[in-house]
Design a protein around this motif. Structure first.
Motif, short mmCIF file in Angstrom:
data_model
loop_
_atom_site.label_atom_id
_atom_site.label_comp_id
_atom_site.label_asym_id
_atom_site.label_seq_id
_atom_site.Cartn_x
_atom_site.Cartn_y
_atom_site.Cartn_z
N ARG A 188 22.17 66.41 55.97
CA ARG A 188 21.29 67.25 55.16
C ARG A 188 21.23 68.67 55.74
O ARG A 188 21.28 69.64 55.00
CB ARG A 188 19.88 66.63 55.08
CG ARG A 188 19.86 65.35 54.25
CD ARG A 188 18.46 64.83 54.04
NE ARG A 188 18.49 63.59 53.24
CZ ARG A 188 17.42 62.97 52.79
NH1 ARG A 188 16.21 63.44 53.05
NH2 ARG A 188 17.53 61.86 52.07
N TRP A 189 21.12 68.75 57.05
CA TRP A 189 21.04 70.07 57.69
C TRP A 189 22.33 70.87 57.47
O TRP A 189 22.28 72.06 57.19
CB TRP A 189 20.75 69.93 59.19
CG TRP A 189 20.56 71.24 59.87
CD1 TRP A 189 21.41 71.86 60.73
CD2 TRP A 189 19.44 72.13 59.71
NE1 TRP A 189 20.90 73.06 61.14
CE2 TRP A 189 19.69 73.26 60.53
CE3 TRP A 189 18.27 72.10 58.95
CZ2 TRP A 189 18.80 74.34 60.62
CZ3 TRP A 189 17.38 73.16 59.04
CH2 TRP A 189 17.66 74.27 59.87
N GLN A 214 15.80 78.69 60.52
CA GLN A 214 15.77 78.75 61.98
C GLN A 214 17.13 78.38 62.57
O GLN A 214 17.88 77.59 61.99
CB GLN A 214 14.67 77.83 62.53
CG GLN A 214 14.97 76.33 62.55
CD GLN A 214 14.50 75.59 61.30
OE1 GLN A 214 14.60 76.10 60.17
NE2 GLN A 214 14.03 74.37 61.50
N ASP A 215 17.38 78.93 63.75
CA ASP A 215 18.62 78.64 64.45
C ASP A 215 18.33 77.67 65.58
O ASP A 215 17.45 77.91 66.41
CB ASP A 215 19.17 79.97 65.00
CG ASP A 215 20.49 79.75 65.73
OD1 ASP A 215 21.36 79.06 65.17
OD2 ASP A 215 20.61 80.26 66.87
N PRO A 262 17.00 68.84 62.24
CA PRO A 262 15.53 68.88 62.24
C PRO A 262 14.92 68.29 60.97
O PRO A 262 15.60 68.16 59.95
CB PRO A 262 15.23 70.37 62.33
CG PRO A 262 16.39 71.02 61.67
CD PRO A 262 17.58 70.18 62.04
N ALA A 263 13.65 67.97 61.07
CA ALA A 263 12.93 67.37 59.95
C ALA A 263 12.61 68.38 58.86
O ALA A 263 12.46 68.01 57.69
CB ALA A 263 11.65 66.72 60.46
N TYR A 264 12.49 69.66 59.27
CA TYR A 264 12.10 70.67 58.31
C TYR A 264 12.97 71.91 58.45
O TYR A 264 13.44 72.21 59.55
CB TYR A 264 10.64 71.10 58.52
CG TYR A 264 9.69 69.95 58.52
CD1 TYR A 264 9.31 69.35 57.33
CD2 TYR A 264 9.19 69.43 59.72
CE1 TYR A 264 8.45 68.26 57.32
CE2 TYR A 264 8.33 68.35 59.73
CZ TYR A 264 7.96 67.76 58.53
OH TYR A 264 7.12 66.68 58.53
N ALA A 265 13.17 72.60 57.34
CA ALA A 265 13.74 73.94 57.41
C ALA A 265 12.57 74.91 57.43
O ALA A 265 11.62 74.77 56.64
CB ALA A 265 14.63 74.19 56.21
N SER A 277 10.61 70.44 53.49
CA SER A 277 10.79 69.10 54.07
C SER A 277 12.18 68.56 53.76
O SER A 277 12.63 68.59 52.61
CB SER A 277 9.72 68.17 53.51
OG SER A 277 9.96 66.86 53.97
N LEU A 278 12.85 68.08 54.80
CA LEU A 278 14.20 67.51 54.62
C LEU A 278 14.20 66.00 54.78
O LEU A 278 15.26 65.37 54.80
CB LEU A 278 15.16 68.14 55.64
CG LEU A 278 15.16 69.67 55.71
CD1 LEU A 278 16.14 70.15 56.78
CD2 LEU A 278 15.54 70.27 54.35
#
Lengths: 463, 463
Positions: A356-357, A373-374, A391-394, A433-434
Motif C-alpha cells: 500500500r505504501w 512523510q519520508d 506505516p499505518a498512516y500517510a 489511514s492506510l
C-alpha cells in the motif's frame, strides 16, 4: 441352463461385490458419523451451524454478515464496505468519497478469514461467570503467558522483569497511566505533554478525566526549557508515531519526568524493529496487532511495582478489570498468531502495508501539490534485513499556499482524511489511514490519482 | 442340483436383502453426515469439539474446567469451588471457612448449564474487527432491542422515551453518570451523597476519579437540611439496596438535585416488583440478572438527551464504547432469557434465592445473638401475587454489646463476611452474600448453624 447359471452366477458375484462395497461405505460413513470428531458434537452443534450459516452469507467480497447483525427475513443482512450497497454488497455507489479517516485496522480481516478454523471460538453459556479467576485475580494467566511469548518472537519489547496490566483497549490504559504517574506528587498538578503531531485522544481524554493531580498542557517543546525540575511532567511518547510513523524518544529526562511509551504501532507490520523496547511504561493494543479493534484489548508492560499497582487499581475500579470474554477472545487470537513459528501474521501484515505504501508513494511522487512523510529504509531485527517503510498512516501535506485547509482540498477530490489541526499541527496536513479494508485503500488511491492527474505536468502514462 | 439351486437362490435372496438394507443404511448415514445440520459443519468443528471436550471434564459438581484455564498435561484443569480441592474437586477441605464476602452471582451457573445448547456461542475469527457497527455507532441495535423487550417482560423499568448507554459493567456507568450529572454547574463541585448503608464502590470510585466538578460527601442525611438549593447534589439511590435489600427513594428532590438510580438488584430474583421504575437515570447490570459478572456488561436508561450524550462521551473516551465481544455475548444470553415467555430465569432465580433466604431466616430466628434485616412480603407485579423476600444479601447484626466487631465474631465461627463499616454503617453489621454457588451457601448455613448452636437456649432439634 448353462447360460442361465453363468448369468445368475455373474449377477450373484456382482451382488456380493456390491454388498461388500456397500458395507465398506457403511463402515466409512459410520466412522465419520459416530467416531471421528466431526460428528460427535452435542450442545455446540446448533450454535456452530448458526455461525456457519451466517458466515456463508455471500456479500460479494465487499462486506460480510455478522451473527449479531440486523435481522431481516430471519437472517442477518450483509454489512457492506464503504461505497458498496445492495443486499449482497455488489452495487458500487458512484461518486462515493474514499473514507481514509479512521484507524480501523480492517486490512487484517482477510488474514482471519483465511484462518477460520484455528481462530473460531466456542463459548459455553456458563463460561467464567465469576468476577475472578481461580487465583482470585481479574486477569488470565494463560493470556499473560501468550503476551510474553509474542513479544519475544516479535522482538519489540522486553517483558522480563515487567508487570502486566490488562486494559479494555489501550484507550483505558492511557488515562490509567496518567492517573498512576500523576499521584507521585500531589502538591502541584503534573503537566501532561506530547510532541506535535500527536494522537488527538491524548488531549480529549486527559481533559475529560482530569483530576486535581494532572492537567493537559500539550506541546512538549513549549515546556522543555521553561520547565524546572520541581514540576512533574508526564510525557506521551508514541513510537512509531501516530500520525507520521516516525520512531520517537522522550524529550524530558529529568528526575521528575515520566513517560508513557505508546507502542500501539511498534510491530513489524508498520515499522522496522531496531531493538526490543525496554521502557518503564509501555502500552500495546490488540487492535493494531491482530486488527481486532472491536475486541477492546490492550496491555501495559510496567517496570515499577507501585505504578503497576496504581494502574491495576484504576482498571479495577473503572471496570472491575477486563471482561473475561475479551480475555478469552484475545487468548484465542494470540494463540493463532503464535501457531507454528509465530511469524505468519507479521509477514502478511508487512506485505500488505508495504504494498500500500509503495502504491501511494508512487502516486504522490508524481505530484508537486502533495507530499507525504519520508521514512528511510532501515534494518529490522525481526526480518533480519533492511526493509522499506510500511506505516499505518500517510501524513500528507498540501504544499501550495492557497491549499491551507488541506482536508478540504482532499474532500473536494473525494477523499475524507483527518485534519492536521486535530494532531496539534496545522491544517496544511492531513492524516490518511492506510490500514482500512482493501476497498477503502483502492478508493483512496483511485481518487488521489485523479487529483494528481489534475495537476500540470502529470500525465496518465505516469500513473 | 435342486437343493443346490434352492440353497444358492436362498443365499442370493439373502444377499439381495442385505444389499438393500445396506444401501438403506448408507442413505440414512449419508443423510445424517451430509444433509442434516449435525454433520455439515466445517471450520467450526474443531473449536466446537475442543469446547465440548473441556466442558466434559468432570469436576465432581464442585467446580468446572474452562477453555482458558491453566493447562496441565495438555488440557485445562478443574477450577474448584471454595473448600474443594483435588484434580476433580472431590476433596473437601476440612476446617475451611465459608466465604460469603463477594457478590459473585454464581447461583445462576446451574441455569446456564441446563441451557447449554441455546446459550452456546460460536465466534468467527473475523467477528466485528472494526471499532464501529454498520450504523457508525459503538452499540448493537439488536442488543438494545432485546434490553427493551426484557424490561417490558419483567415490568421493572419504563424504557419508552429513554435513551440507552452501554457500559463495561454498570461499574463503568456509575462514574460516567456522576461525571455527566456534575457538569451541569461547574462553579462549585457537586456533592455526591448516598444513604447509609451503601455499596462501598460508590465511595472508592468517586474518590479515585474525582474531577474538579464533583466530590464524594457520603452520608446523605448529613446534608439533607444544611443543603441549600444552590448546591448541586448527586444522590446514589440503590433500590433494592445493597446491602439490606430495602426499596429506596431519593431523599433530595430540589431543582439542583439529581439521582442515579442503581437498579442492579431490581429483578424478580431479589425483590417484589411494585411497578415499573420510571426514573430519569437508571442503571442495570447483566451480572445480577443472568449471573454473568465476568462478562462486564451494564446499561443505563436515561431520560435527558444531554445526560445521555455526556455519558456516551464518557464511555467512548474511556474505552471506545463496550467491546463488541461483550455485546455479542450479552445479546446471546439475553436472547436465551427472552426465549419462550421470557419468564423461566426469573422463576429459577426467585426459587433459589427464596429457598436460601428461608433456610437462613430459620437458622437466625433461633438466635438471640444475631439478627438479619426484616423484609415484609409484598405484592409483585411480575408474579402477580404476594411473595416473600429473597434478597441478595443478609445484613446481619451482632446484637451483643461485646460483639462490636461482628465480622470478627463470624470469622472465628468460620464465616467470611464484609464489615459493615465499609457500607458506612457500624462494625456491628456484616453483609453476607447469598448469591454465590450452592457450595458457598451450604457452607455458610452450616457454620452459622454451629454458631447459633453455641448460644444458650438453642438445641440441635430446632435446627
Amino acid at each position: 441352463m448353462g447360460v442361465k447359471t453363468d448369468q445368475s452366477s455373474y449377477y450373484n458375484k456382482y451382488a456380493y461385490t456390491c454388498l461388500l462395497c456397500s458395507i465398506l461405505v457403511n463402515l466409512f460413513l459410520s466412522y465419520n458419523l459416530f467416531v471421528s470428531k466431526k460428528c460427535s458434537l452435542s450442545w455446540s452443534t446448533s450454535a456452530a451451524a448458526e455461525a456457519e450459516a451466517v458466515a456463508s452469507i455471500s456479500c460479494s467480497g465487499h462486506g460480510r454478515a455478522y451473527l449479531d447483525g440486523i435481522v431481516v427475513d430471519g437472517k442477518p443482512v450483509c454489512e457492506c464496505n464503504t461505497c458498496y450497497d445492495g443486499p449482497d454488497c455488489s452495487t458500487y455507489i458512484p461518486d462515493c468519497p474514499a473514507d481514509a479517516n479512521s484507524g480501523d485496522p480492517m486490512f487484517l480481516e482477510p488474514y482471519w478469514m483465511q484462518n477460520a478454523a484455528s481462530s473460531a471460538l466456542v463459548v459455553t453459556g456458563w463460561h467464567r461467570m465469576s468476577y475472578i479467576f481461580s487465583d482470585h485475580s481479574y486477569t488470565s494467566q494463560e493470556l499473560e503467558k501468550s503476551i510474553r511469548r509474542l513479544h519475544s518472537i516479535a522482538g519489540n519489547a522486553v517483558t522480563e522483569g515487567k508487570y502486566i496490566v490488562f486494559g479494555t483497549g489501550s484507550t483505558q490504559l492511557l488515562n490509567a497511566a496518567v492517573n498512576a504517574l500523576s499521584l507521585y506528587n500531589s502538591s502541584t498538578p503534573s503537566k501532561v505533554v506530547v510532541s506535535i503531531p500527536f494522537y488527538p485522544d491524548y488531549e480529549v481524554q486527559t481533559e475529560l478525566f482530569a483530576t486535581e493531580h494532572y492537567k493537559f498542557y500539550g506541546d512538549a517543546s513549549l515546556y522543555k526549557n521553561s520547565s524546572d525540575d520541581s514540576t512533574n511532567v508526564i510525557e506521551f511518547v508514541t513510537s512509531p508515531n501516530n500520525p507520521d510513523g516516525k520512531l520517537r524518544k522522550a524529550i524530558f529526562n529529568g528526575p521528575s519526568a515520566r513517560a508513557i511509551h505508546d507502542h500501539a504501532y511498534n510491530w513489524p507490520h508498520f515499522t522496522a524493529i531496531p531493538h526490543p523496547s525496554d521502557e518503564d511504561l509501555m502500552l500495546f493494543t490488540l487492535s493494531k496487532l491482530t486488527g481486532h479493534a472491536g475486541v477492546r484489548f490492550g496491555w501495559a508492560l510496567i517496570k515499577d511495582k507501585t505504578v503497576y499497582e496504581r494502574m491495576s487499581t484504576y482498571t479495577n475500579e473503572n471496570t472491575f478489570g477486563v471482561s473475561r470474554d475479551i480475555q478469552l477472545r484475545a487468548l484465542k487470537l494470540l494463540n493463532v498468531v503464535l501457531d507454528g513459528d509465530g511469524r505468519s501474521i507479521f509477514k502478511y501484515a508487512y506485505g500488505t502495508m508495504r504494498n500500500r505504501w509503495e502504491s501511494l508513494s508512487k502516486t504522490v511522487s508524481l505530484s508537486t501539490r502533495f507530499t507525504i512523510q519520508d521514512i528511510s529504509p532501515s534494518f529490522c531485527t525481526f526480518f533480519q534485513n533492511v526493509r522499506g517503510p510500511s506505516p499505518a498512516y500517510a501524513w500528507l501535506k498540501c504544499e501550495r499556499e492557497e491549499d491551507d485547509i488541506c482536508y478540504k482540498v482532499l474532500e473536494s477530490g473525494g477523499i475524507l482524511g483527518r485534519d492536521g489541526i486535530l494532531f496539534g499541527a496545522s491544517s496544511q496536513y492531513v492524516r490518511l489511514s492506510l490500514i482500512k479494508s482493501q476497498d477503502d485503500f483502492d478508493q483512496l488511491l483511485q481518487h488521489l490519482k485523479k487529483l494528481v492527474l489534475q495537476e500540470d505536468g502529470a500525465t496518465r502514462e505516469d500513473m
